[in-house]
Each structure stands twice: as C-alpha cells, then as structure tokens.
Enzyme design. Structure first.
Site, short mmCIF file in Angstrom:
data_model
loop_
_atom_site.label_atom_id
_atom_site.label_comp_id
_atom_site.label_asym_id
_atom_site.label_seq_id
_atom_site.Cartn_x
_atom_site.Cartn_y
_atom_site.Cartn_z
N HIS A 1 0.85 -1.20 0.00
CA HIS A 1 0.00 0.00 0.00
C HIS A 1 0.88 1.25 0.00
O HIS A 1 2.05 1.19 0.38
CB HIS A 1 -0.85 0.05 1.29
CG HIS A 1 -1.95 -0.97 1.34
ND1 HIS A 1 -2.08 -1.85 2.39
CD2 HIS A 1 -2.97 -1.23 0.50
CE1 HIS A 1 -3.15 -2.61 2.19
NE2 HIS A 1 -3.70 -2.26 1.05
N CYS B 1 -2.86 0.15 9.98
CA CYS B 1 -3.94 -0.69 9.44
C CYS B 1 -4.82 -1.32 10.51
O CYS B 1 -5.88 -1.84 10.19
CB CYS B 1 -3.37 -1.74 8.51
SG CYS B 1 -2.23 -2.82 9.27
C1 CIR Z 1 -3.64 -7.93 3.14
O1 CIR Z 1 -2.84 -8.39 2.32
O2 CIR Z 1 -4.66 -7.33 2.80
C2 CIR Z 1 -3.34 -8.13 4.61
N1 CIR Z 1 -2.65 -9.36 4.78
C3 CIR Z 1 -2.52 -7.00 5.15
C4 CIR Z 1 -3.25 -5.68 5.10
C5 CIR Z 1 -2.49 -4.58 5.74
N2 CIR Z 1 -3.22 -3.36 5.64
C6 CIR Z 1 -2.69 -2.16 5.69
O3 CIR Z 1 -1.48 -2.03 5.82
N3 CIR Z 1 -3.49 -1.13 5.58
#
Ligand code: CIR
Length: 256
Positions: free
Chosen positions: A162, A250
């Site tokens: 991201h 997140c």
């Molecule tokens: C994903 O790949 O969507 C999750 N394993 C990790 C998401 C992390 N989200 C973020 O940094 N906003």
C-alpha cells in the site's frame, strides 16, 4: 464534545490464511498476535481514544486490518472495495458501526480501493496506485471528496503493498518514507521527508496520534532519526501482525 473514537477489529482465528503479496508465509502465533493487538488497543486508550472493538471473524483472516475497509473524513465515511476479493465481506460490520457517526458513501465495481492506500494530509488525500487500488478507485474517491474541498493526488507505488506501507504522516507537515517504492518525491514537495534507515525498509508505517507517533519496536535506527527530529515516539511490537503484512495504521480507523 464527541470523544475521539478508534474502531478496531478482533483478530481472526484464521489469520494464518491471510492474504500475502510480498512476504513469505511464516506461521503466525495467534495468541501472541492477539496480545500484541491488545497492547496496541491499550496504547490508543492511554492516548485518550475510546477504543471500540468490532468482533473478529473466522471467515475473514485479514479482518483485524480494519483500516482497509473505509476512509473516514470529518464529513463522510467512504466504504472501500478492497482489492483482495477475500476481504470484501469485511465491510458490513464496519458500515454498521460507522453509519450512526458519518454519512456513508461506497466505492463501486469495477473500482478497487484499500484504506491503506489513502494518506490524508489536511485537505489533500494522497492515494496509492498499488496492487490493491486501481485508477477507477482513485477516480471514484476523487468524485466523492472533491465537493467537500479535498484534493486527491494519485501516487504510483511499486513493490509495496500500500502507499502507507511506504509513507505515513509523523506531523502536520512531516512524512516518514521509504523512498524506493514511491520513486519521485514531486507529489510531496511541500513536506519535510524523513527517510527510514536503509537497513529498515519496512519502518515507514507509523501511526500519528495527536502529538505522539506509535512506532514499530523492530526499527530502532529509524526511531532514532525521529527522536533526533524532535518527534516523540512510543514503541510497539506488532511483529506477529507484520508477518501478515500488517502495520500500525492498518489496525484502526480513527475518527479524529
Ligand atoms: C492484506 O494483504 O490485505 C493483509 N494481509 C494486510 C493488510 C495490511 N493493511 C494495511 O497495511 N493497511
């Protein structure tokens, strides 16, 4: 006055089936991950946030990463359409929780947008074009927020999950950045950029609360850079969640 509310979401017992884009799959100790997540919530509470935890779900391995499901502004909450299909069912409880607090708008197909790609700096929303957010996602967000006085700036991101895996706010005009995935700093010319230590490329995801920055305990050399710049940091260990490619921003949706 409305309290500062932080929504979090309980850790899924199936987090070991999480989505991964760049990381190698390594076993996540669910109990340890849960303890780290609780410590994160406790820190938010200590900093004056009213933490409201939505229940986790075994059906959604990544649900603890609640940031990706919504972009919350003062005037509006935009429910996203996560780029990973397995994550789209995470939205309903978040919609229900935000409904009483904000007007709700939605990102519609074929657009995809993850909250982890949206970096807000005052009235500017920098939006990563990433493995998770497509140009239609940026456009739909732009149409929703421009009438409210926000400017949306698309930022291509390479080799990073991201935008906020590579750059986060550490002050009103200060950014912490791993420059490589962003490439050009042109979009961020108005800000003071502190680069992460070259040996800590994953350290750019920090969580700015009012006047303090929650920061990964596994990146002491970058932390030193922040301290030298006069930024107050609180270290936190989220190493189990990092195995799921999750960071500090997140794990919450902050209603500032
Ligand atoms: C994903 O790949 O969507 C999750 N394993 C990790 C998401 C992390 N989200 C973020 O940094 N906003």
């Amino acid at each position: 006055m409305m309290p500062k509310v932080a929504f979090t979401r309980g850790l899924s017992p199936s987090i070991n089936h999480c989505e991964l884009v760049f990381a190698q799959r390594r076993p996540i100790d669910v109990n340890r991950a849960r303890e780290q997540h609780r410590a994160y919530e406790a820190l938010l509470a200590e900093q004056g946030w009213e933490v409201r935890q939505l229940p986790g779900s075994a059906d959604f391995p990544d649900c603890v990463f609640i940031e990706d499901t919504a972009v919350v502004l003062d005037e509006l909450a935009v429910l996203t359409r996560p780029g990973a299909e397995s994550r789209r069912g995470e939205l309903p409880p978040v919609a229900e929780a935000l409904g009483p607090l904000r007007r709700i708008a939605r990102i519609e197909p074929p657009a995809t947008l993850d909250g982890g790609d949206v970096l807000r700096m005052d009235k500017y929303l920098y939006v990563g074009l990433s493995p998770r957010t497509n140009p239609q996602g940026v456009e739909q967000l732009r149409r929703l927020v421009e009438p409210l006085g926000y400017e949306v700036v698309a930022v291509p991101v390479h080799g990073s999950l991201h935008l906020k895996s590579a750059v986060t706010a550490i002050g009103p005009k200060e950014l912490l950045m791993n420059v490589a995935p962003i490439g050009s700093l042109v979009a961020f010319a108005d800000f003071t950029v502190i680069p992460v230590h070259p040996g800590e490329p994953h350290a750019a995801n920090a969580l700015l609360l009012d006047d303090v920055v929650l920061f990964s305990a596994s990146a002491p050399r970058t932390c030193e850079r922040l301290s030298r710049a006069g930024i107050r940091t609180i270290p936190i260990d989220l190493s189990e969640l990092a195995k799921a490619e999750g960071g500090l921003t997140c794990c919450s949706l902050l209603l500032r």
